[in-house]
Scaffold this motif. Structure first.
Motif, PDB file in Angstrom:
ATOM      1  N   ALA A  26       0.906  -1.206   0.001  1.00 39.76           N
ATOM      2  CA  ALA A  26      -0.201  -0.040   0.016  1.00 39.76           C
ATOM      3  C   ALA A  26       0.982   1.050  -0.143  1.00 39.76           C
ATOM      4  O   ALA A  26       2.069   1.024   0.503  1.00 39.76           O
ATOM      5  N   SER A  27       0.387   2.107  -0.498  1.00 41.96           N
ATOM      6  CA  SER A  27       1.394   3.596  -0.395  1.00 41.96           C
ATOM      7  C   SER A  27       1.018   4.320   0.874  1.00 41.96           C
ATOM      8  O   SER A  27      -0.033   4.351   1.136  1.00 41.96           O
ATOM      9  N   SER A  28       2.121   4.651   1.433  1.00 41.54           N
ATOM     10  CA  SER A  28       2.167   5.708   2.651  1.00 41.54           C
ATOM     11  C   SER A  28       1.577   6.643   2.475  1.00 41.54           C
ATOM     12  O   SER A  28       2.094   7.422   1.698  1.00 41.54           O
ATOM     13  N   GLN A  29       0.562   6.925   3.296  1.00 34.47           N
ATOM     14  CA  GLN A  29      -0.126   8.391   2.987  1.00 34.47           C
ATOM     15  C   GLN A  29       0.734   9.520   3.666  1.00 34.47           C
ATOM     16  O   GLN A  29       0.740  10.863   3.537  1.00 34.47           O
TER      17      GLN A  29
ATOM     18  N   ARG B 257      -8.836   2.333   0.712  1.00 33.91           N
ATOM     19  CA  ARG B 257      -8.758   2.795  -0.879  1.00 33.91           C
ATOM     20  C   ARG B 257      -8.617   4.311  -1.004  1.00 33.91           C
ATOM     21  O   ARG B 257      -9.449   4.861  -0.386  1.00 33.91           O
ATOM     22  N   ASN B 258      -7.779   4.769  -1.922  1.00 32.95           N
ATOM     23  CA  ASN B 258      -7.707   6.063  -2.206  1.00 32.95           C
ATOM     24  C   ASN B 258      -8.835   6.464  -3.362  1.00 32.95           C
ATOM     25  O   ASN B 258      -9.500   5.434  -3.882  1.00 32.95           O
TER      26      ASN B 258
ATOM     27  N   ARG C 188      -2.150   4.319   6.610  1.00 33.40           N
ATOM     28  CA  ARG C 188      -1.673   5.468   7.697  1.00 33.40           C
ATOM     29  C   ARG C 188      -1.671   4.589   8.763  1.00 33.40           C
ATOM     30  O   ARG C 188      -1.999   3.771   9.333  1.00 33.40           O
TER      31      ARG C 188
ATOM     32  N   GLN D  31      -4.026   2.505   0.373  1.00 35.99           N
ATOM     33  CA  GLN D  31      -3.132   3.478   1.064  1.00 35.99           C
ATOM     34  C   GLN D  31      -3.121   3.015   2.424  1.00 35.99           C
ATOM     35  O   GLN D  31      -4.061   2.296   2.793  1.00 35.99           O
TER      36      GLN D  31
ATOM     37  N   GLY E  81       3.871   8.574  -0.280  1.00 34.14           N
ATOM     38  CA  GLY E  81       3.600   7.994  -1.536  1.00 34.14           C
ATOM     39  C   GLY E  81       4.532   6.795  -1.641  1.00 34.14           C
ATOM     40  O   GLY E  81       4.270   5.917  -2.839  1.00 34.14           O
TER      41      GLY E  81
ATOM     42  N   ARG F 280      -6.658   2.754  -5.244  1.00 34.55           N
ATOM     43  CA  ARG F 280      -5.425   2.094  -4.729  1.00 34.55           C
ATOM     44  C   ARG F 280      -5.502   2.019  -3.438  1.00 34.55           C
ATOM     45  O   ARG F 280      -5.960   2.791  -2.461  1.00 34.55           O
TER      46      ARG F 280
END
Ligand code: AMP
Ligand code: MG
Length: 429
Positions: free
Chosen positions: A354-357, A376-377, A385, A383, A417, A381
């Motif tokens: 997952a992409s780090s917020q 999900r963003n 936190r 994400q 990101g 995708r």
């Protein structure tokens, strides 16, 4: 429990780069997994009772599933060779086949048979046209050109399982789909490993049990409850030994009793080098125990080994006392070893990315397990936190989380990101 034929000391002495003061997580996992052995006893249980148990032997399919070629749709069975690429065909309907029906109708060229899902395919028919693609005639049907290809909508005998093949391998953790698969073979009883018996207790003079008065400076014992939850989810038989006072006699008595009644012992607290802790001394006296500092956060100090009392032995996991550290060391160090002791094979935790917020501070040289919330963003995708304060005593960081963010040994600071690995707390099953 069978004795391993080597001691923990032997096992670690021969490792080229073993440092108990700085042991990487993967090293600790590998040593522990090499040391523990599965329980041997096998029980024969009724199919439903096998849910979540560990299959003890391969299940070889006594039959092919399905046993006949059959229809995948409600429609009409026909010979694919009757279809025309460039023109509609009309076929005469010569009867109906229901699922479970035993009549066998011969279908000639130019004919078809009304057929229901699961009904046996007539000899010489290889194709089913779903009823919604025809005019559903009683006497004859018309099929437009190009709407179905020869071979469509037929299930082959044995396409799920071939007679004589291994349907489920020993070591499988039996899930709902496995129960269904075993039922489809007519299996009524399943050989499973006996349940692992795990004794656990908390150590510390400051701990109070629920129902007791919370004296000044004391905390309620929460570790026995998280351990109860995690061990129950694994399917272990539990022996809850309560809170044990940090004095020599109580600890020795508890450790001996645990050792004589369980395959594995899990303790929390007392493994760091606090002056008031007798836990380490008792563990060392009763067995072959290593005291490690693992390159992880939370959860650095940990004891692992085997203790013996009156000829009975048990594997020992001496987890740290901090509530989050207990859970993290359980999930990432003890869990796989317990599953191996239960007889399970192939138990890695599935990791997703997952992409780090937000940025995350991280020092290379240790594995960090941060509590996170995946979502999900707007682009759909994954994400993640981090949940509030990440102190190893802050259990709320765990209850608010739906995943652990795993920041690996070599990894440094994370930028917003960047992709990071996450392990979800809950999957479908
Ligand atoms: P220890 O590893 O024994 O030094 O304990 C570390 C910290 O965890 C201390 O603040 C303890 O009070 C706390 N702790 C230890 N065991 C428990 C427990 N069973 N429940 C809640 N907190 C605990
Ligand atoms: Mg303590």
């Amino acid at each position: 429990m069978t004795q391993p034929n080597r001691t923990l000391h032997d096992l670690t002495r021969n490792l080229a780069t073993f440092d108990p003061e700085a042991l990487p997580v993967d090293r600790a996992q590998a040593i522990i997994n090499a040391f523990v052995t599965p329980v041997q006893a096998i029980e024969q249980v009724a199919l439903r009772s096998a849910l979540d148990r560990i299959l003890a032997r391969d299940i070889v399919s006594p039959i092919s599933v399905p046993s006949h070629d059959n229809s995948a749709m409600d429609g009409y069975a026909l010979r694919g060779s009757d279809l025309r690429a460039d023109q509609a065909v009309t076929l005469e309907v010569v009867g109906t086949a229901f699922a479970g029906g035993t009549d066998r109708v011969t279908v000639l060229s130019g004919q078809c048979l009304r057929i229901m899902t699961g009904a046996v395919m007539p000899t010489d028919c290889d194709t089913v046209i779903p009823q919604e693609f025809t005019d559903v005639g009683d006497k004859r049907i018309t099929i437009a050109a190009g709407i179905v290809r020869p071979g469509d909508n037929r299930r082959f005998a044995g396409e799920d399982l071939q007679a004589g093949s291994v349907a489920l391998a020993a070591g499988t953790i039996i899930r709902p789909a496995d129960l269904g698969l075993l039922a489809s073979l007519g299996v009524a009883e399943v050989p499973v490993r006996r349940r692992l018996r795990v004794a656990f207790f908390s150590t510390g003079n400051e701990l109070r049990s629920i129902g007791e008065v919370l004296d000044p400076g004391c905390v309620y014992d929460s570790n026995r409850y998280t351990l109860f939850g995690m061990l129950s989810r694994l399917g272990c038989d539990l022996i809850d030994m309560g809170v044990v006072k940090d004095d020599e006699a109580s600890l020795e008595a508890a450790m001996r009793m645990a050792c004589e009644s369980a395959d594995a012992i899990i303790t929390s607290g007392g493994v760091s080098v606090g002056a008031a802790d007798y836990t380490r001394q008792i563990m060392a006296r009763l067995g072959d125990v290593g005291f490690w500092k693992i390159g992880m956060r939370p959860g650095r100090p940990m004891a692992f080994g085997q203790v013996t009392s009156n000829g009975k032995s048990a594997y020992l996991f001496g987890l740290p006392g901090n509530p989050v550290a207990v859970m993290v060391t359980f999930y990432f160090i003890a869990r796989a070893a317990l599953l191996r002791m239960m007889g399970a094979t192939d138990t890695p935790l599935p990791m997703l990315q997952a992409s780090s917020q937000a940025p995350i501070r991280k020092k290379p040289g240790r594995t960090e397990y941060q509590r996170g919330i995946v979502s999900r963003n707007d682009a759909g995708r994954m994400q993640v936190r981090i949940t509030g304060a990440q102190g190893s005593g802050i259990l709320r960081s765990m209850t608010e989380a739906n995943c652990m963010v795993v920041l690996h040994d070599a990894q440094g600071n994370v930028n917003a990101g960047d992709m990071v690995d996450v392990v979800l707390f809950d999957g479908l099953e």
